[in-house]
Design a protein around this motif. Sequence first.
Motif, PDB file in Angstrom:
ATOM      1  N   THR A 105       0.820  -1.211   0.000  1.00  0.00           N
ATOM      2  CA  THR A 105       0.000   0.000   0.000  1.00  0.00           C
ATOM      3  C   THR A 105       0.853   1.259   0.000  1.00  0.00           C
ATOM      4  O   THR A 105       0.469   2.277  -0.587  1.00  0.00           O
TER       5      THR A 105
ATOM      6  N   GLY B 194       1.091   2.266  -3.281  1.00  0.00           N
ATOM      7  CA  GLY B 194      -0.168   2.165  -4.007  1.00  0.00           C
ATOM      8  C   GLY B 194      -0.682   3.511  -4.495  1.00  0.00           C
ATOM      9  O   GLY B 194      -0.305   4.564  -3.980  1.00  0.00           O
TER      10      GLY B 194
ATOM     11  N   ALA C 224      -2.332  -1.503  -5.143  1.00  0.00           N
ATOM     12  CA  ALA C 224      -1.068  -1.570  -4.407  1.00  0.00           C
ATOM     13  C   ALA C 224       0.092  -1.724  -5.374  1.00  0.00           C
ATOM     14  O   ALA C 224      -0.074  -2.114  -6.538  1.00  0.00           O
TER      15      ALA C 224
ATOM     16  N   ASP D 205       1.393  -6.755  -4.202  1.00  0.00           N
ATOM     17  CA  ASP D 205       0.475  -6.619  -3.089  1.00  0.00           C
ATOM     18  C   ASP D 205       0.861  -7.721  -2.106  1.00  0.00           C
ATOM     19  O   ASP D 205       0.916  -8.900  -2.476  1.00  0.00           O
TER      20      ASP D 205
ATOM     21  N   PRO E  84      -2.779   4.676   0.601  1.00  0.00           N
ATOM     22  CA  PRO E  84      -1.924   4.732  -0.581  1.00  0.00           C
ATOM     23  C   PRO E  84      -1.182   6.059  -0.674  1.00  0.00           C
ATOM     24  O   PRO E  84      -1.533   7.045  -0.009  1.00  0.00           O
TER      25      PRO E  84
END
Length: 312
Positions: A13, A16, A29, A58, A121
């Motif tokens: 993240t 992301g 992500a 991720d 993010p």
Amino acid sequence: MQSRFVVLGTGGTIAGTAADTGDHLGYRAAQLGIESLIAGVPALRGFPVEAEQLAQIDSKDATHALWQALAQRVSQHLARPEVAGVIVTHGTDTLEESAYFLHRVLAPRDKPVVITGAMRPATALMPDGPQNLVDAFTLAAVPGARGVLAVMGGSVHAADTLRKQHSYRLDTLASGDAGPLGFVEAGRLRQLRPWPEGDALGLAAVAAPVDAWPRVDIVQSHGGGDGRVVRALLAAGMDGLVVAATGNGTLHEALAAALDEAAAQGVAVLVASRCAQGGVIEQPGQRFDSAGLLTPAAARIELMLRLLTKVS
């Protein structure tokens, strides 16, 4: 020779992005490279940094191959005299698993390995990743820092007690009954307990091709349970089973019967507690080995490594 820090990016993240700054859930992500993340944090410009993109995933999709590669690269960088510490950016979903794996395999005694991530993010209106990165560097630069550590939201945790405690809040990391190792506050560490200790298994212990690693899965005890999942896993070929048990390692009787069958066929069984706090306190005459204070996720890694290295 000037000391420097190595940052290994793995995605997550913290890297992301989302089209909307208010979107903290529908982001993708692992979109930004580690060099881009570091360049976007002005407070890091005073640190001598080497950046390396080890993976871009991720973290829900973490693999044994990633753990093997991560341990190898961390070990190689720690062995360099000019490297003062290694920082790893990682998704939070399996951050605790990667941290525990590195702790058991490397257990660095003279330099820190600091893992950090984010719950929002990089494109969020108020992303938490930049401050977490700054805190990771601050922690890695503390004189005498050592071991595998994690820091997010200002809280510092040791890898051997680490767990993700919340699915959304920024203070997602916790250490169970042990409590945090300390807090990063205004650019300084307030340390509450000693650096983590542990005996390293060494890279040789996990050098085999990951396809040859023992197969260990997690099953859960719950009301209405039975032994069908255990028997299906036995049919698929298992080397070990971790049970996320109720309470202090209690097991549904139907599940316990199936686990007895598995143990009789040579499958190693380790019992952890599914409770958010506490663990499994050993008792005389217990049927299976206890995972102690380890979470089911950490217990799975522990059992896999025991089987891999024949440690009992």
